[in-house]
Design a protein around this motif. Structure first.
Motif, PDB file in Angstrom:
ATOM      1  N   GLY A   1      24.454   7.579 -20.908  1.00 36.83           N
ATOM      2  CA  GLY A   1      23.629   8.772 -21.081  1.00 36.83           C
ATOM      3  C   GLY A   1      22.445   8.567 -22.000  1.00 36.83           C
ATOM      4  O   GLY A   1      21.814   9.525 -22.444  1.00 36.83           O
ATOM      5  N   ASP A   2      22.119   7.291 -22.277  1.00 38.76           N
ATOM      6  CA  ASP A   2      21.024   7.005 -23.220  1.00 38.76           C
ATOM      7  C   ASP A   2      19.644   7.218 -22.603  1.00 38.76           C
ATOM      8  O   ASP A   2      18.662   7.385 -23.316  1.00 38.76           O
ATOM      9  N   ILE A   3      19.555   7.121 -21.266  1.00 36.40           N
ATOM     10  CA  ILE A   3      18.240   7.054 -20.613  1.00 36.40           C
ATOM     11  C   ILE A   3      18.019   8.280 -19.733  1.00 36.40           C
ATOM     12  O   ILE A   3      18.881   8.628 -18.928  1.00 36.40           O
ATOM     13  N   PRO A   4      16.858   8.923 -19.895  1.00 38.11           N
ATOM     14  CA  PRO A   4      16.588  10.086 -19.027  1.00 38.11           C
ATOM     15  C   PRO A   4      16.173   9.639 -17.620  1.00 38.11           C
ATOM     16  O   PRO A   4      15.823   8.482 -17.421  1.00 38.11           O
ATOM     17  N   GLY A   5      16.225  10.540 -16.681  1.00 35.44           N
ATOM     18  CA  GLY A   5      15.761  10.225 -15.317  1.00 35.44           C
ATOM     19  C   GLY A   5      16.834   9.566 -14.479  1.00 35.44           C
ATOM     20  O   GLY A   5      18.022   9.725 -14.732  1.00 35.44           O
ATOM     21  N   ILE A   6      16.381   8.797 -13.492  1.00 35.95           N
ATOM     22  CA  ILE A   6      17.318   8.188 -12.535  1.00 35.95           C
ATOM     23  C   ILE A   6      17.055   6.687 -12.478  1.00 35.95           C
ATOM     24  O   ILE A   6      15.908   6.250 -12.528  1.00 35.95           O
TER      25      ILE A   6
END
Ligand SMILES: Cc1ncc(C[n+]2csc(CCOP(=O)(O)OP(=O)(O)O)c2C)c(N)n1
Ligand SMILES: [Mg+2]
Length: 322
Positions: free
Chosen positions: A33-38
């Motif tokens: 869950g560290d990175i936003p987006g896809i």
């Protein structure tokens, strides 16, 4: 492999190995869950962007979809700025606005991907037309998927590139799926390379999991383009080893198919070949892996600590400002 120096083979190996390690780590931090987006992974199909991008020179351009991380690594992008982009930080190549999927930097020949599948196909023709009109000795390389080859943009782009004999190389990474749809369910032909006949240009098929085969096939197309003889369509057959996006539950396919393709893994194959040919030793593989992992971990640390862009920057760089 004739004509390839040991240095070149090792450079390709480094890029292939680093690409895998970067994506494995990206998948891991994304799952936390560290990175936003896809995140859209190209694990298993890296030999295509890595082998092909090795032919680009400064001033050339490429457009990209899945596989852009690998091309960026070949072009020498800095991992810290790359991970900062994945984390949506100001220090990223697109100041955090591109994220994983739209990471680009013209400085590294990468003029980007597009949200519309296939839209980069005429875009690459346009870049190639600009080179031709300005009499610049550059080429455009366009990466796209099997699904994109069903788009109107594919027809328009290839037709235009052919009619004007533009210096562009079309590389279709046929990973046999367009989102949830298998190639056999979205087209009634087996080989996408056959479509080249409609435009009167060469259509070449290559094993996309064999980095040397990709390098050689793309090399011929690039030479043709640089000689002013026009475009080529290359179909590199591979398999999408992960979901369309990270987290895709993949109810539409069986794990057996992937087990078969795992045996053709491009990194394993190239490692085995270079070990057999004594270009690499097992110690080298371990040392390189450790060195790249250290680099990746430092990049992640940098990205985590870097600031987000200021809210006042939300529209800067989004609209053309003359
Ligand atoms: C014009 C358009 N139609 C549909 C979509 C939704 N979409 C995003 S990726 C994708 C599949 C693309 O498949 P392919 O070209 O084979 O590339 P891959 O994802 O396999 O690399 C689709 C249909 C889109 N982005 N643009
Ligand atoms: Mg596909």
């Amino acid at each position: 492999m004739e004509g390839l120096t040991k240095e070149m083979l090792l450079a390709m190996y480094d890029a292939l190995l680093k690409s895998r390690l970067v994506e494995d780590k990206l998948i891991d931090v994304y799952a936390r869950g560290d990175i936003p987006g896809i995140v859209h992974s190209a694990v298993g199909q890296e030999a295509i962007p890595v082998g092909a991008t090795f032919h680009l020179r400064p001033g050339d351009v490429f457009t990209t979809v899945r596989g852009h991380i690998q091309s960026n690594i070949v072009m020498g992008m800095d991992l810290k700025k790359m991970f900062a982009e994945f984390y949506g930080k100001e220090a990223g190549y697109c100041k955090g606005k591109g994220g994983e999927i739209h990471l680009c930097s013209p400085e590294y020949c990468n003029i980007g991907g597009r949200g519309l599948i296939g839209a980069t196909i005429p875009m690459a023709a346009g870049a190639a037309m600009a080179f031709k009109m300005r009499k610049e000795p550059h080429i455009a390389m366009c990466f796209f998927g099997d699904g994109a080859s069903n788009e109107g943009n594919f027809h328009e782009g290839l037709n235009l590139a052919s009619v004007f004999r533009l210096p562009v190389v079309y590389v279709c990474a046929n990973n046999q799926y367009a989102m949830t749809t298998r190639q056999v369910d979205h087209m009634n032909i087996r080989d996408i390379a056959d479509r080249a006949a409609s435009y009167g240009i060469p259509g070449v098929m290559v094993d996309g999991n064999d980095i040397i085969a990709v390098y050689e096939a793309v090399g011929e197309a690039v030479s043709r383009a640089r000689r002013g003889e026009g475009p080529t369509l290359i179909e590199a057959k591979t398999m999408r080893m992960r979901g369309h996006y990270e987290g895709d539950p993949e109810p539409y396919r069986s794990k057996d198919e992937l087990e078969e393709w795992k045996k053709k893994d491009p990194l394993d194959r190239f490692t085995k070949k270079l070990l057999e040919d004594k270009v690499l030793t097992p110690g080298d593989v371990e040392k390189k892996s450790r060195q790249f992992m250290n680099e990746i971990n430092e990049a992640i640390q940098f990205a985590k600590e870097a600031p987000f862009p200021d809210a006042s920057e939300v529209t800067s760089g989004v609209f053309y400002q003359g």
